[in-house]
Design an enzyme around this catalytic site. Sequence first.
Site, short mmCIF file in Angstrom:
data_model
loop_
_atom_site.label_atom_id
_atom_site.label_comp_id
_atom_site.label_asym_id
_atom_site.label_seq_id
_atom_site.Cartn_x
_atom_site.Cartn_y
_atom_site.Cartn_z
N ALA A 12 0.85 -1.20 0.00
CA ALA A 12 0.00 0.00 0.00
C ALA A 12 0.87 1.23 0.00
O ALA A 12 2.04 1.18 0.40
CB ALA A 12 -0.89 0.01 1.25
N GLY A 39 2.75 -1.50 3.88
CA GLY A 39 2.56 -2.95 3.81
C GLY A 39 3.55 -3.57 4.77
O GLY A 39 4.70 -3.13 4.87
N GLY A 41 5.29 -6.38 4.92
CA GLY A 41 6.54 -6.92 4.40
C GLY A 41 7.53 -5.83 4.04
O GLY A 41 8.75 -5.99 4.19
N ARG A 90 -3.24 -0.33 -3.69
CA ARG A 90 -4.15 0.39 -2.79
C ARG A 90 -3.44 1.47 -1.99
O ARG A 90 -2.22 1.55 -1.96
CB ARG A 90 -4.78 -0.62 -1.82
N SER A 139 -1.68 -9.07 5.34
CA SER A 139 -2.89 -9.74 4.89
C SER A 139 -2.75 -10.16 3.43
O SER A 139 -1.86 -9.70 2.72
CB SER A 139 -4.07 -8.78 5.02
N LYS A 180 4.32 -15.57 13.60
CA LYS A 180 4.34 -14.44 14.54
C LYS A 180 3.00 -13.70 14.52
O LYS A 180 2.89 -12.58 14.01
CB LYS A 180 5.48 -13.47 14.21
N SER A 213 3.14 -11.63 19.89
CA SER A 213 3.44 -10.30 20.43
C SER A 213 2.22 -9.85 21.23
O SER A 213 1.09 -9.87 20.75
CB SER A 213 3.79 -9.33 19.30
N LEU A 214 2.49 -9.45 22.49
CA LEU A 214 1.43 -9.16 23.45
C LEU A 214 1.38 -7.68 23.81
O LEU A 214 0.80 -7.32 24.84
CB LEU A 214 1.66 -9.99 24.72
N ASP A 245 6.39 -5.58 13.00
CA ASP A 245 7.26 -5.79 11.84
C ASP A 245 8.73 -5.75 12.25
O ASP A 245 9.55 -6.52 11.74
CB ASP A 245 6.97 -4.73 10.77
#
Lengths: 302, 302
Positions: A12, A39, A41, A90, A139, A180, A213-214, A245
């Site tokens: 994006a 995005g 990645g 997008r 996603s 993850k 990851s919390l 990320d």
Amino acid sequence: MTRVVCLTPNPAIDVTYRVPTLTPGGAHRVADVLERPGGKGVNVARVLHALGVPCVIVAPLGGPAGTWLADALTDAGLAVRAVPVAAPTRRTFTVVDEGGTATAFNEPGRPLTGAEWAAVVDAVNEELAGAEALVVSGSLPAGAPEDLLPRLIAAGVPAVVDTSGPALLAAAGAGPVLLKPNADELSAALPGLSHTDAARRLLALGAERVVVSLGADGLLGLAGGEAWRVAAIPGVTGNPTGAGDATVAALVRGLIDGTSWPDVLADAAALGAAAVLEAAAGDVDLAAYTRFLPTLHAERLE
Amino acid sequence: MTRVVCLTPNPAIDVTYRVPTLTPGGAHRVADVLERPGGKGVNVARVLHALGVPCVIVAPLGGPAGTWLADALTDAGLAVRAVPVAAPTRRTFTVVDEGGTATAFNEPGRPLTGAEWAAVVDAVNEELAGAEALVVSGSLPAGAPEDLLPRLIAAGVPAVVDTSGPALLAAAGAGPVLLKPNADELSAALPGLSHTDAARRLLALGAERVVVSLGADGLLGLAGGEAWRVAAIPGVTGNPTGAGDATVAALVRGLIDGTSWPDVLADAAALGAAAVLEAAAGDVDLAAYTRFLPTLHAERLE
């Protein structure tokens, strides 16, 4: 030589507008416009690049927005393998007011054709020649082939996957080296279980390692029969977008470097916290990372 | 043969997002994305085109957004004279909720260089050869030359100008055939005066005619020593954005066709009302226009 291939299935352009206040129904003059490649990645690749780990971004890109995105990544010094697609790339729009409140509007990724998905897979496999790991983050656009992640993971290069929904479960079955999810994604995919039990379910499906990851509760890391926990750095506040990320970037670096599992987890927690301090996803405060790292240690739960 | 040249000094891509509700601080998944060429001069040209009046849009266009905009206008059957500029063409971004409430975010037009403004003037003058009228609609980007509108108006082809602020007053002094501020723009440019007195001031500065669009109060039209008024169509509700542009299109058509002043005003009010019925600025409901027209008559005030 590329060490990590970062597939971004749903890239994006992230557009940020700054306004004094957001008034529903009002007309706002935008003083400040920021456009940035986005995005998950892409963010992982930015952090790997900042850490000096050679990587390449593979992404389907279309329309003038796709051209802009590829050019902006190249200008930032990142290697990009653009897979040309018909659908325009997008945008996401985030409106930030003077108090720092962010209101986000996320366009959905537009569907690709079957032939375009096949070209994405071919590009990933070509870039993986000689690489040490594949990262798949973010996603999937609606209509992505259900076997996309399983096929990529099964190709043999260790795969680290950060996604959600049915794609998370499908990925687990193909034997990735690491999944993850964050706490919300894990609960949505496997409702009614504790984080530890849900993570164990992903191991049982086929994942070698799972890191959850919390947020303010730190990281939970499971591998084999072991469960480890790293606390969060107290008092770190800022922009949580992109922290996951940075965590993924640290995890993949640790895995390809053969770092011990507890040290990988501590490193991932420190780099995630250093990302929270930066306004833009994909940036990390390396000085803060260096300060945070010696203060964090993974603690074995079981 | 081009009859009208429509200069759009500050074009935009108008992006509209539909969301169920707008929640400040929330993250919204956008179901529906509409992108459309925008800018007031573009809207005027769309309406002239729908009325069968040959016209050309002149606009400074830059970056991928500028390319997209030129292509989209051409695809819609409109003639475009793009003046290439370095600064990327801006966007406006409107979020519409299920209740129809629109929240707008307007990027400012990015500054052009002096050479780029000179190229805009040259393009307008070339396109004006053989044309019957020039329309200048919309705001000017920051840093536009102060004499831009006076120079274009003074070139001799009858000029209809719909702008605001200092540019409105500067245009008046150069002798345009018509100025079309709305009530707010007129009050902002000439504060403390009634609409009629403020319009008279524009005539005194040099404008041949002034039409003030008053929204639900209709139109006020001054020419020479005469003042005329057309009431609004009762009960017309919808999207007022673009109504002023349809009004301008009707006014310029009436002037180049030599229609009587009261009939021009009634026509402009009918077409403006027909634009309110359409969701997108630049569209008019031609069936409604045909129904409205016989019901409207200009009434002489003085």
